[in-house]
Design a protein around this motif. Structure first.
Motif, PDB file in Angstrom:
ATOM      1  N   LYS A   6       0.779  -1.739   0.267  1.00  0.00           N
ATOM      2  CA  LYS A   6       0.046   0.171   0.028  1.00  0.00           C
ATOM      3  C   LYS A   6       0.699   1.433  -0.372  1.00  0.00           C
ATOM      4  O   LYS A   6       0.610   2.308  -0.882  1.00  0.00           O
ATOM      5  N   ALA A   8       3.513   1.427  -1.560  1.00  0.00           N
ATOM      6  CA  ALA A   8       4.427   1.594  -2.856  1.00  0.00           C
ATOM      7  C   ALA A   8       3.028   2.267  -3.251  1.00  0.00           C
ATOM      8  O   ALA A   8       3.560   2.926  -5.125  1.00  0.00           O
ATOM      9  N   LEU A   9       1.426   2.035  -3.473  1.00  0.00           N
ATOM     10  CA  LEU A   9       0.712   2.622  -4.222  1.00  0.00           C
ATOM     11  C   LEU A   9      -0.063   4.219  -4.251  1.00  0.00           C
ATOM     12  O   LEU A   9       0.646   4.728  -2.910  1.00  0.00           O
ATOM     13  N   PRO A  10      -0.173   4.694  -5.123  1.00  0.00           N
ATOM     14  CA  PRO A  10      -0.247   6.329  -5.170  1.00  0.00           C
ATOM     15  C   PRO A  10      -0.395   7.151  -3.790  1.00  0.00           C
ATOM     16  O   PRO A  10      -1.244   6.480  -3.396  1.00  0.00           O
ATOM     17  N   ASN A  11      -0.156   7.852  -3.699  1.00  0.00           N
ATOM     18  CA  ASN A  11      -0.164   8.057  -1.835  1.00  0.00           C
ATOM     19  C   ASN A  11      -0.606   9.559  -1.910  1.00  0.00           C
ATOM     20  O   ASN A  11      -0.502  10.600  -1.761  1.00  0.00           O
ATOM     21  N   LYS A  12      -2.173   9.125  -2.239  1.00  0.00           N
ATOM     22  CA  LYS A  12      -3.321  10.459  -2.083  1.00  0.00           C
ATOM     23  C   LYS A  12      -2.629  11.498  -3.161  1.00  0.00           C
ATOM     24  O   LYS A  12      -3.124  13.178  -2.415  1.00  0.00           O
ATOM     25  N   GLY A  13      -1.825  11.622  -3.511  1.00  0.00           N
ATOM     26  CA  GLY A  13      -1.079  13.136  -4.219  1.00  0.00           C
ATOM     27  C   GLY A  13      -0.734  14.207  -2.837  1.00  0.00           C
ATOM     28  O   GLY A  13       0.221  15.309  -4.276  1.00  0.00           O
ATOM     29  N   GLY A  14      -0.301  13.474  -2.447  1.00  0.00           N
ATOM     30  CA  GLY A  14       0.104  14.906  -1.316  1.00  0.00           C
ATOM     31  C   GLY A  14       1.206  14.258  -0.391  1.00  0.00           C
ATOM     32  O   GLY A  14       1.221  13.401   0.480  1.00  0.00           O
ATOM     33  N   LYS A  15       2.053  15.144   0.405  1.00  0.00           N
ATOM     34  CA  LYS A  15       3.326  14.563   1.587  1.00  0.00           C
ATOM     35  C   LYS A  15       2.356  14.271   2.266  1.00  0.00           C
ATOM     36  O   LYS A  15       0.956  15.086   3.146  1.00  0.00           O
ATOM     37  N   SER A 152      -8.176  15.613   5.078  1.00  0.00           N
ATOM     38  CA  SER A 152      -7.133  14.701   4.125  1.00  0.00           C
ATOM     39  C   SER A 152      -6.663  14.077   5.045  1.00  0.00           C
ATOM     40  O   SER A 152      -6.564  13.085   5.084  1.00  0.00           O
ATOM     41  N   ASN A 153      -5.244  14.260   5.955  1.00  0.00           N
ATOM     42  CA  ASN A 153      -4.355  14.138   6.946  1.00  0.00           C
ATOM     43  C   ASN A 153      -5.173  12.638   7.816  1.00  0.00           C
ATOM     44  O   ASN A 153      -4.789  11.883   8.102  1.00  0.00           O
ATOM     45  N   ASP A 156      -7.296  10.406   6.756  1.00  0.00           N
ATOM     46  CA  ASP A 156      -6.371   9.204   6.042  1.00  0.00           C
ATOM     47  C   ASP A 156      -5.704   8.516   7.043  1.00  0.00           C
ATOM     48  O   ASP A 156      -5.972   7.218   7.294  1.00  0.00           O
TER      49      ASP A 156
ATOM     50  N   ILE B 119       7.209  18.012  -3.607  1.00  0.00           N
ATOM     51  CA  ILE B 119       6.265  16.740  -3.177  1.00  0.00           C
ATOM     52  C   ILE B 119       7.434  16.097  -4.663  1.00  0.00           C
ATOM     53  O   ILE B 119       7.485  14.990  -4.119  1.00  0.00           O
ATOM     54  N   LEU B 186      -8.106   8.126  -6.889  1.00  0.00           N
ATOM     55  CA  LEU B 186      -7.365   9.357  -6.643  1.00  0.00           C
ATOM     56  C   LEU B 186      -8.053  10.379  -6.758  1.00  0.00           C
ATOM     57  O   LEU B 186      -8.172  11.481  -6.448  1.00  0.00           O
ATOM     58  N   TYR B 189     -10.785  11.335  -4.573  1.00  0.00           N
ATOM     59  CA  TYR B 189      -9.906  11.834  -3.695  1.00  0.00           C
ATOM     60  C   TYR B 189     -10.505  13.272  -3.791  1.00  0.00           C
ATOM     61  O   TYR B 189     -10.219  14.138  -2.954  1.00  0.00           O
ATOM     62  N   ASN B 193     -11.931  16.514  -1.795  1.00  0.00           N
ATOM     63  CA  ASN B 193     -10.604  17.810  -1.596  1.00  0.00           C
ATOM     64  C   ASN B 193     -10.760  19.189  -2.190  1.00  0.00           C
ATOM     65  O   ASN B 193     -10.710  20.417  -1.311  1.00  0.00           O
ATOM     66  N   VAL B 292       7.054  -4.143  -4.818  1.00  0.00           N
ATOM     67  CA  VAL B 292       6.213  -3.166  -3.996  1.00  0.00           C
ATOM     68  C   VAL B 292       7.465  -1.988  -4.339  1.00  0.00           C
ATOM     69  O   VAL B 292       6.780  -0.382  -5.047  1.00  0.00           O
ATOM     70  N   MET B 295       6.153  -0.939  -8.185  1.00  0.00           N
ATOM     71  CA  MET B 295       4.626   0.194  -8.170  1.00  0.00           C
ATOM     72  C   MET B 295       5.139   1.504  -7.412  1.00  0.00           C
ATOM     73  O   MET B 295       4.813   2.176  -8.231  1.00  0.00           O
ATOM     74  N   THR B 296       6.216   1.200  -6.640  1.00  0.00           N
ATOM     75  CA  THR B 296       6.613   2.646  -6.484  1.00  0.00           C
ATOM     76  C   THR B 296       7.484   3.582  -7.059  1.00  0.00           C
ATOM     77  O   THR B 296       7.769   4.731  -7.535  1.00  0.00           O
ATOM     78  N   VAL B 299       4.612   4.679  -9.955  1.00  0.00           N
ATOM     79  CA  VAL B 299       3.716   6.008  -8.737  1.00  0.00           C
ATOM     80  C   VAL B 299       5.343   7.416  -9.333  1.00  0.00           C
ATOM     81  O   VAL B 299       4.569   7.909  -9.507  1.00  0.00           O
TER      82      VAL B 299
END
Lengths: 638, 575
Positions: A6, A8-15, A152-153, A156, B119, B186, B189, B193, B292, B295-296, B299
């Motif tokens: 998880k 590794a999967l895209p991280n909600k587009g934000g830090k 968001s944070n 999450d 980012i 996403l 999401y 937002n 993994v 995948m990173t 991304v």
């Protein structure tokens, strides 16, 4: 593993910002979370059972290595036609245990996914509903970033905690206990050795964790400094170019960049080091167990199969330890986030004791008003009477301020003893410098804020007796900062009146003098507006905002610096349109540009929260006072 | 794409390589351990040789300590290398952005540039770290463990030959299905937002139109959709753990069964079986790690693409680096047949056939409605944009012949959305001239009518300004910006609606100051207020990208309808 995947999967587009906030009241927060989860009360016990099965199946499976070797393999060595039936049935038993473990793992994760997304959805909706109904005072005193991070944070981390954290903590603890028990069963002596090594491991984790927190904070600080610089220089890059300042700007950046790198190097080292240290200390443990175990077997105090099981347990021990230590922090973090969310939901809402509402009305032959459910062009205030009946007062737009004083914060009064009236059909202008209190007057009329002293009446009714929403529906406002929404131009204008037909929308746009430019947009009225209308000029956005108010067709209109970015020629055209629309109704105009207010019936000059002059344009000029000074340009209005 | 970032490894190649080497060493020691353990069990116990057990046991401890040492080394070196790499990438990006022309800048929003610098760089740093650590460790471990397994018992190692490809395939399919679903999730999401952000900013509008309940309905829909998409995506991800467990358990059972049979048959010993179980874990976990890591990287590809986009963006204004570039001789300006388009599209011109002569030292006013391209016109003078056709001359030479530095230090421009930077007032003013003396600062501030309010502040010229000058009023900021531009001692100064927040009296004093102090300087003033340009030598009236008229105030009042109308709209009612 799933956790790694998880990540590794895209991280909600934000830090993810690392926060070290500690939750204030863990018990209350947990209780409240649990209340949300009660909606799933039949699923929770299933989750608990599945977690137990999942954790224990792994522990049990490993144990069977021992009887397998000791009872079914070693005794059969060298036999010509060995009896494999016991061996087969034990292997099948192990397979069944493992299969149950796999199924249980999937089941609890799936159920928890359902629960966590469901709870989160509910929390989000509740939070939004509450937030949007919060008084303006709250919004004015909190930054958007602060509120946004709740969505968001905070949500999450909360979801992660619910879907993974809790179950992993639970299953990690169970595994740890299980492994430990089985180790004791297998060999108390070897277990003692393992405990010694565990202490070393825990100390190492603690030491590394303690060091890394300091470096991490330093890294965040440097990152903050660099990001601030980046933001400033990137927003200001055009100025940089105009002044040929590129080299200096790069120089400043390079210095900060190097500082960040120094801090990041150390922070990253400690973050990187944790896994190999844990992993390899566990190997040291493994080595010791292998050697000491073998010595015990040679000494006849342990058996071969036992070593097989014990060695596996040794390797299985480090995983739950690091997973528990990881989850523990993230759970605390999530609870702190949940607390922030609940604090928002607990913020007190606007108090509204207003009983009077606004209704469509019809007037019979002798002037009596009665309520109707369709739009008649006549509105009436419906006031409850003592005897349970209602009184209908025709809405005319007669607004009076009687000795109104107001302050946003107790120590600074912004309006002092303001009195004025606006009769139906009048255009009332408020002029004065920024901060003089002009916009505050509209904030009071709409009851965004409630007055401290005096009273405001609307058609003779104290506005505190009018339901806030109903009061606001009777006023249309064009505000100082125009805000448009993502959607088409047409949808944006329709926001003023959700029932408006396309023809009405275009008519409103024509009144606001916006029709011409809208038609010249790429897709006319269907042009998509993005990012608050970033693709439009400030003037064009104002025209749309005026059209939005016009389609609302309100009894009272408030224009708060509504044409400040429009050139004076276009402004004059808009004025004509609005005068036509608002004929016989009340209009408030707030501006610091005098050309905007010149044609008003009454102009109020406000300074430092007081009305210092009033009259129409001619009167005020002949008074040779502050208005005259403003008009002739001998006074700065900022 | 990845290649484009390769130069940023410069200076950190050695730690990168040594980080990878350390990881390899660590991994090899780790793989050695189950083998040594096997020796203890199968040789030591079998022959009841305690000293052998102790010897190999010590060897194992030594091997794991070596592994620990290399593990720490690898962690440190990878941190050194990846943060250094990130520093280089960030630096390259920032420098590239600073070298952008206005047209380049317009193509990217400020927010997107900032995201790339923050980012995206962090993502790339992570990807680099993964490449030099995980992507080295996992394959090495898988191969080494397989080799050891084959050496110990080749036929039992067939278990891995069967299991690894199957597991790899299942994981591949899983990710293949999950990935687009995550993308969709996403999107929802971000959409949610964005919606919250938008409504928060516009909360007054919502409250004013009493649309709270309407907005709640909209949000509920967004929240429901998000949950649906979340379930769809996460449903796949939570399969990963059970799949992995199934593979691991299946291998262990196969090893127990076939290994058990071999032990019974006498072709294998128990220690070998134990070591096989350890190799099962090492091999399968490595496989998972590879997936993994990939995948990173997939991304981070989006981040890399966004970064490369900036590095690849060619500044579309080329500086004239020729030694014999002319220097700006005077402040005369000449536009001849200038066409200009922001999109470089001849069918969509923002300026059309502009012809205008301005003599050195003249004061020129520019008037026109919203969107009539006044700003566009003046931005061509310091060559913030290049013309599409025709030419803009300053001091008798085409602006493209000058060195940009020289041109822009002679053409000062006060932008419409002007910015001040955090620092003291004096520091901000010195942007105009780095080595300006205090006297020079005060002189410039006096002309811009800023000295009075600066001096009135407790710290005077040393007053600290917050970011973007937040603690000043609009008019004060504008006056500081003018002073800052004046310090350049330019031959041409352009004020783009730069006194809109200044009162008319101060505005008049500024113009008077210009007249007295900057007699030889060409002054161009864009204004909304006719009073700001009335007494200019020349007034240009712009309409929809064209010059509609040029003349003095009196001439235009007599001949130009628009001008006269604007004037009247601003003057009407004066007694």
């Amino acid at each position: 593993m799933a956790r790694g995947l998880k990540a590794a999967l895209p991280n909600k587009g934000g830090k993810k910002e690392a926060k070290f906030d500690k939750p204030q009241n863990i018990k209350a927060t947990l209780k409240r979370l649990l209340r949300y989860m009660l909606a799933y009360r039949w699923q929770l016990p299933v989750v608990a059972i599945c977690v137990i099965i999942s954790a224990l199946s792994g522990v049990a499976g490993t144990y069977f290595i021992r009887p397998l070797i000791n009872d079914y393999i070693v005794p059969l060595i060298g036999q010509q036609s060995p009896d494999l039936s016991g061996f087969i049935s034990l292997i099948l038993t192990v397979a069944a245990i493992y299969a149950a473990g796999v199924l249980a793992t999937w089941a609890y994760q799936r159920i928890m996914l359902n629960i966590s997304t469901g709870v989160l959805k509910k929390v989000r909706i509740e939070m939004y509903q509450h937030m949007i109904h919060l008084p303006l005072k709250y919004h004015d005193s909190h930054t958007h970033g602060e509120l946004m991070s709740r969505y968001s944070n905070d949500t999450d981390t909360l979801r992660e905690m619910m879907s993974q954290g809790v179950t992993q903590l639970f299953s990690g603890a169970l595994t740890l206990i299980g492994v430990f028990t089985m180790m004791l069963v297998l060999s108390p002596l070897l277990t003692a050795l393992v405990v010694v090594m565990l202490v070393v491991m825990v100390l190492a984790v603690k030491k590394i964790g303690g060091r890394s927190a300091g470096y991490f904070i330093r890294q965040q600080r440097e990152l903050g400094r660099l990001n601030g610089y980046i933001e400033e220089m990137t927003s200001g890059v055009k100025v940089v170019k105009v002044f040929c300042h590129e080299d200096k700007s790069k120089e400043g950046f390079d210095a900060l960049n190097s500082d960040l790198r120094e801090a990041a190097k150390n922070a990253n080292t400690y973050a990187n080091v944790l896994m190999p240290v844990m992993n390899n200390l566990s190997y040291v443990n493994y080595a010791l167990v292998a050697a000491v175990g073998a010595a015990l077997v040679i000494g006849g105090r342990f058996d071969l199969g036992g070593i097989g099981s014990f060695l596996q347990y040794t390797r299985n021990l480090s995983q739950p330890i690091s997973s528990i230590s990881q989850q523990f922090n993230s759970i605390l973090n999530a609870l702190a986030g949940a607390e922030r969310i609940f604090n928002l939901i607990d913020e007190p809402l606007e108090v509204d004791n207003g009983q009077t509402s606004l209704v469509n009305a019809v007037e019979d032959a002798d002037g009596q008003l009665s309520e109707t459910d369709h739009h008649t062009g006549i509105w009436a205030w419906k006031r409850p009477l003592e005897d349970g009946g209602y009184q209908y007062v025709r809405l005319r737009g007669d607004v009076r301020f009687n000795h109104v004083s107001f302050s946003y914060t107790p120590e600074k009064e912004v309006l002092h003893d303001i009195s004025f009236y606006a009769k139906p059909g009048q255009k009332i202008a408020l002029v004065g410098s920024t901060g003089a209190g002009k916009t505050t007057i509209t904030n009071l009329l709409t009851r965004f804020y409630d007055i401290n002293e005096g009273s405001i009446t609307y058609d003779g009714i104290d506005i505190r007796d009018i339901n806030k929403q109903q009061l606001r529906s009777s006023l249309a406002m064009v505000l100082q900062d125009t805000h448009l929404f993502t959607g088409t131009v047409r949808e944006n204008i329709r926001y003023g009146n959700l029932q408006a037909s396309d023809a009405e929308i275009e008519e409103a746009a024509r009144l606001a003098n916006a029709d011409y430019f809208i038609r010249h947009l790429k897709d006319g009225y269907d042009t998509l507006i993005t990012e608050d209308g970033a693709n439009l000029s400030a003037g064009q956005r104002q025209l749309l905002a005026i059209a939005r108010a016009a389609v609302n067709n309100p009894p009272v209109l408030i224009l708060d610096e509504a044409t400040s970015s429009v050139d004076t020629r276009t402004e004059a055209l808009i004025e004509q349109g609005m005068d036509k629309l608002m004929e016989g109704r009340t209009v408030f105009v707030i501006a610091h540009r005098l050309s905007t207010v010149r044609n008003a019936n009454a102009i109020m000059v406000i300074e430092n929260g007081r009305i210092i002059e009033r009259g129409d344009h001619e009167d005020l000029l002949s008074q040779h006072g502050r208005y005259y000074q403003l008009y002739t340009g001998s006074f700065e209005m900022e | 794409m990845f290649k484009k970032l390769f130069p940023s490894v410069k200076g950190y190649g050695v730690p990168s390589i040594f980080a990878s080497l350390s990881v390899i060493a660590e991994t090899i020691f780790e793989v050695l351990l189950p083998f040594l353990m096997m020796k203890i069990v199968d040789v030591g116990i079998a022959s009841q040789d305690l000293s052998y057990v102790v010897r190999v046991g010590l060897l194992m401890v030594a091997a794991s300590l070596c592994s620990l040492f290399f593990g720490i080394m690898g962690a440190r070196l990878a941190a050194v290398a990846s943060t250094g790499f990130a520093k280089n990438v960030r630096g390259r990006l920032f420098h590239a952005i600073q070298d952008f022309s206005f047209a380049n800048i317009d193509r990217f929003s400020t927010a997107s540039l900032i995201t790339r610098l923050t980012i995206d760089v962090t993502n790339v740093q992570m990807a680099y770290m993964i490449t030099i650590r995980m992507l080295v460790r996992a394959p090495v471990m898988m191969i080494a463990a397989t080799i050891m397994a084959v050496r110990i018992n080749a036929s039992l190692a067939m278990v891995f030959v069967v299991a690894v490809p199957i597991l790899a395939l299942v994981i591949f399919v899983l990710l293949k299905v999950a990935y687009p679903r995550f993308g969709k999730m996403l999107e929802k999401y971000d959409a949610m937002n964005a919606q919250v952000q938008e409504k928060l900013t516009a909360i007054r509008v919502i409250k004013a139109f009493v649309r709270e309940d309407y907005e709640c309905e909209n949000f509920e829909e967004a929240a429901n959709t998000l949950r649906r998409f979340q379930l769809r995506a996460e449903k796949m991800v939570i399969l990963a753990m059970p799949v992995m467990m199934t593979a691991m358990y299946a291998c262990i059972i196969a090893v127990l069964w076939f290994g058990g049979l071999q032990i019974i048959g006498g072709t294998m010993d128990a220690g070998a079986l134990f070591s096989f179980i350890s190799y099962v874990a090492q091999i399968l976990i490595s496989l998972m790690m590879i997936s993994v890591a990939f995948m990173t990287l997939v991304v981070s590809r989006a981040s890399i693409r966004r970064i490369v986009e900036i590095i690849d963006e060619q500044p579309d204004i080329a500086d004239n680096n020729a030694e014999d570039a002319p220097t700006v001789a005077d402040g005369s300006i000449s536009f001849s047949h200038v066409d200009f388009s922001y999109n470089k599209d001849a069918n969509n011109l923002n300026l059309q056939d502009i012809n205008l002569e301005i003599s050195s030292g003249e004061t020129v006013g520019i008037i026109g409605g919203t969107g009539s391209a006044k700003t566009t016109l003046v931005q061509l003078i310091p060559r913030l944009y290049d013309v599409l056709s025709g030419s803009v001359k300053v001091g008798g030479h085409d602006v493209r012949e000058y060195k940009l530095d020289d041109l822009r230090s002679n053409v000062a421009m006060v932008l419409q959305n002007n910015l001040l930077f955090s620092g003291t007032i004096a520091e901000n003013l010195r942007w105009g001239k780095e080595d300006a003396t205090d006297e020079e600062l005060i002189a410039a501030a006096k002309v811009a009518q800023a000295d009075d309010f600066i001096s009135a502040m407790p710290d005077g010229y040393q007053t600290m300004l917050g970011q973007a000058g937040v603690n000043l009023s609009g008019g004060q900021k504008q006056r500081l910006c003018i002073a800052r531009a004046l310090l350049k001692h330019p031959k041409i100064i352009i004020l783009d609606d730069s006194t809109s927040a200044v009162d008319t009296a101060t505005d008049a004093r500024i113009r008077a100051g210009f007249k007295n102090e900057l007699a030889g300087t060409t002054t161009i003033i864009i204004a909304q207020r006719i009073s700001s340009v009335m007494d200019a030598d020349k007034i240009v009236v712009m309409e929809e990208g064209k010059i509609s008229a040029v003349g003095t105030h009196d001439e235009l009042m007599a001949t130009n309808k628009i001008y006269a109308e604007v004037f009247r709209s601003q003057q009407k009612g004066v007694a």
